[in-house]
Design a protein around this motif. Structure first.
Motif, mmCIF file in Angstrom:
data_model
loop_
_atom_site.group_PDB
_atom_site.id
_atom_site.type_symbol
_atom_site.label_atom_id
_atom_site.label_comp_id
_atom_site.label_asym_id
_atom_site.label_seq_id
_atom_site.Cartn_x
_atom_site.Cartn_y
_atom_site.Cartn_z
ATOM 1 N N ALA A 102 0.818 -1.212 0.000
ATOM 2 C CA ALA A 102 0.000 0.000 0.000
ATOM 3 C C ALA A 102 0.853 1.263 0.000
ATOM 4 N N ALA A 103 2.030 1.216 0.656
ATOM 5 C CA ALA A 103 2.883 2.398 0.737
ATOM 6 C C ALA A 103 3.328 2.835 -0.655
ATOM 7 N N GLN A 104 3.463 4.122 -0.845
ATOM 8 C CA GLN A 104 3.799 4.663 -2.163
ATOM 9 C C GLN A 104 5.288 4.614 -2.470
ATOM 10 N N HIS A 105 6.153 4.621 -1.463
ATOM 11 C CA HIS A 105 7.586 4.620 -1.743
ATOM 12 C C HIS A 105 8.072 3.199 -2.021
ATOM 13 N N THR A 106 9.144 3.098 -2.826
ATOM 14 C CA THR A 106 9.693 1.802 -3.206
ATOM 15 C C THR A 106 10.855 1.427 -2.287
ATOM 16 N N ALA A 107 11.176 0.145 -2.253
ATOM 17 C CA ALA A 107 12.311 -0.342 -1.472
ATOM 18 C C ALA A 107 12.878 -1.574 -2.155
ATOM 19 N N VAL A 108 14.190 -1.764 -2.029
ATOM 20 C CA VAL A 108 14.869 -2.911 -2.641
ATOM 21 C C VAL A 108 15.814 -3.513 -1.616
ATOM 22 N N CYS A 109 15.854 -4.849 -1.546
ATOM 23 C CA CYS A 109 16.801 -5.528 -0.666
ATOM 24 C C CYS A 109 17.023 -6.942 -1.181
ATOM 25 N N THR A 110 18.057 -7.605 -0.677
ATOM 26 C CA THR A 110 18.323 -8.992 -1.047
ATOM 27 C C THR A 110 18.065 -9.898 0.151
ATOM 28 N N ARG A 111 17.658 -11.138 -0.170
ATOM 29 C CA ARG A 111 17.413 -12.120 0.884
ATOM 30 C C ARG A 111 17.504 -13.521 0.292
ATOM 31 N N THR A 112 18.491 -14.282 0.752
ATOM 32 C CA THR A 112 18.662 -15.692 0.370
ATOM 33 C C THR A 112 18.448 -15.937 -1.128
ATOM 34 N N GLY A 113 19.256 -15.266 -1.931
ATOM 35 C CA GLY A 113 19.209 -15.496 -3.365
ATOM 36 C C GLY A 113 18.107 -14.766 -4.103
ATOM 37 N N ARG A 114 17.349 -13.936 -3.398
ATOM 38 C CA ARG A 114 16.271 -13.189 -4.046
ATOM 39 C C ARG A 114 16.541 -11.696 -3.958
ATOM 40 N N LEU A 115 16.110 -10.990 -4.986
ATOM 41 C CA LEU A 115 16.109 -9.531 -4.983
ATOM 42 C C LEU A 115 14.667 -9.094 -4.799
ATOM 43 N N LEU A 117 11.778 -6.448 -4.495
ATOM 44 C CA LEU A 117 11.410 -5.103 -4.917
ATOM 45 C C LEU A 117 10.010 -4.801 -4.410
ATOM 46 N N TYR A 118 9.908 -3.859 -3.466
ATOM 47 C CA TYR A 118 8.624 -3.467 -2.890
ATOM 48 C C TYR A 118 8.134 -2.209 -3.608
ATOM 49 N N VAL A 119 6.966 -2.300 -4.208
ATOM 50 C CA VAL A 119 6.424 -1.178 -4.976
ATOM 51 C C VAL A 119 4.928 -1.039 -4.734
ATOM 52 N N ALA A 120 4.426 0.150 -5.045
ATOM 53 C CA ALA A 120 2.977 0.372 -5.016
ATOM 54 C C ALA A 120 2.350 -0.316 -6.226
ATOM 55 N N ALA A 121 1.073 -0.616 -6.132
ATOM 56 C CA ALA A 121 0.367 -1.294 -7.223
ATOM 57 C C ALA A 121 0.421 -0.488 -8.512
ATOM 58 N N SER A 122 0.531 0.831 -8.392
ATOM 59 C CA SER A 122 0.524 1.699 -9.571
ATOM 60 C C SER A 122 1.896 1.827 -10.233
ATOM 61 N N ALA A 123 2.926 1.281 -9.608
ATOM 62 C CA ALA A 123 4.292 1.454 -10.127
ATOM 63 C C ALA A 123 4.473 0.707 -11.441
ATOM 64 N N GLY A 124 4.872 1.423 -12.481
ATOM 65 C CA GLY A 124 5.114 0.819 -13.789
ATOM 66 C C GLY A 124 6.557 0.396 -13.953
ATOM 67 N N GLN A 125 6.892 -0.021 -15.161
ATOM 68 C CA GLN A 125 8.230 -0.541 -15.445
ATOM 69 C C GLN A 125 9.308 0.502 -15.175
ATOM 70 N N GLU A 126 9.084 1.753 -15.558
ATOM 71 C CA GLU A 126 10.094 2.793 -15.385
ATOM 72 C C GLU A 126 10.344 3.075 -13.906
ATOM 73 N N GLU A 127 9.305 3.099 -13.108
ATOM 74 C CA GLU A 127 9.484 3.333 -11.676
ATOM 75 C C GLU A 127 10.236 2.182 -11.025
ATOM 76 N N ARG A 128 9.944 0.973 -11.462
ATOM 77 C CA ARG A 128 10.671 -0.186 -10.937
ATOM 78 C C ARG A 128 12.148 -0.110 -11.330
ATOM 79 N N ARG A 129 12.411 0.258 -12.591
ATOM 80 C CA ARG A 129 13.794 0.372 -13.051
ATOM 81 C C ARG A 129 14.563 1.396 -12.226
ATOM 82 N N LYS A 130 13.950 2.545 -11.997
ATOM 83 C CA LYS A 130 14.616 3.603 -11.238
ATOM 84 C C LYS A 130 14.933 3.156 -9.817
ATOM 85 N N ALA A 131 14.014 2.411 -9.209
ATOM 86 C CA ALA A 131 14.243 1.943 -7.841
ATOM 87 C C ALA A 131 15.449 1.007 -7.783
ATOM 88 N N ILE A 132 15.553 0.108 -8.760
ATOM 89 C CA ILE A 132 16.677 -0.827 -8.775
ATOM 90 C C ILE A 132 17.971 -0.103 -9.102
#
Length: 241
Positions: A102-115, A117-132
């Protein structure tokens, strides 16, 4: 004061399109995109096409070798920033998992072989790219800070600052007059030994500005394995961000 725009044109050299950018500079530079093989030239404004082609002919054997390397280099699929895609950090693969919240801000972290990416439902490809990309920048700067004391002690020189940017044809650059080293954002995806090598390379330019025999002698002393690391970097997979 307004910034003057560079003049961009194209030339044909042995059937290859060469993109030419003319600027208020003194020297001629040719670069080959390590991923696409695209040939780009930066030249003084006054340099005529005939002289430019002569200089290109002089360097064309090198250009052909670089284009051959680009053609052989493994190309990984482009990212859409969806579940299951592979991202690399310090040479290790991580499987992307996108988690909507639900939160609007994005977050990225690693955990046991996974990356993750926490995003809002409205986040598109460009917003995801920028976060990473922001996450990669932070990781690379952390890697630089962890290596800078060691590498600067080895070389015996210290720049005023390190900066990060996306570069298509170089892994790093050194502005000797400004005392500034730029490092390619993609270095965060390779082994830490690769970043260490590139930092030593750019720091060495604070002693020797070109890539002649004196530069190689310094590198042989500062980083005896530099040739093997260069091969690994130049011929290995091309990672996407």
């Amino acid at each position: 004061m307004k910034k003057r725009m560079a003049a961009v044109s194209q030339l044909d050299m042995a059937g290859t399109v060469v993109t030419v950018t003319r600027k208020a500079i003194k020297n001629f530079y040719v670069r080959v995109d390590r991923e696409t093989g695209e040939v780009c030239v930066t030249a003084p404004k006054h340099l005529a096409d005939a002289e430019l082609l002569r200089l290109l002919q002089r360097d064309w054997a090198w250009v052909k070798r670089q284009r051959a390397k680009a053609a052989r280099r493994p190309q990984l699929p482009s990212h859409r920033y969806e579940d299951g895609e592979i991202f690399y950090l310090w040479g290790r693969p991580y499987v992307l998992t996108v988690r909507v919240r639900a939160a609007q801000h994005t977050a990225v972290c690693t955990r046991t072989g996974r990356l993750l990416l926490y995003v809002a439902a409205s986040a598109g490809q460009e917003e995801r790219r920028k976060a990473i990309e922001v996450w990669y920048r932070a990781k690379l700067m952390q890697g630089i800070e962890e290596l800078r004391a060691e590498t600067e002690a080895i070389v015996g020189r210290r720049p005023r600052e390190y900066r990060i940017k996306k570069m298509k044809t170089r892994w790093g650059t050194c502005n000797v007059l400004a005392g500034r080293i730029w490092l390619n954002l993609k270095l965060a995806q390779y082994r830490p030994a690769i970043l260490r090598y590139i930092m030593l390379h750019e720091l060495t330019h604070l002693w020797v500005q070109n890539h002649g025999s004196a530069f190689h002698a310094h590198m042989d002393s500062f980083c005896p394995e530099w040739r093997a690391l260069k091969r690994e970097l130049d011929e290995g997979p091309s990672y996407e961000i």
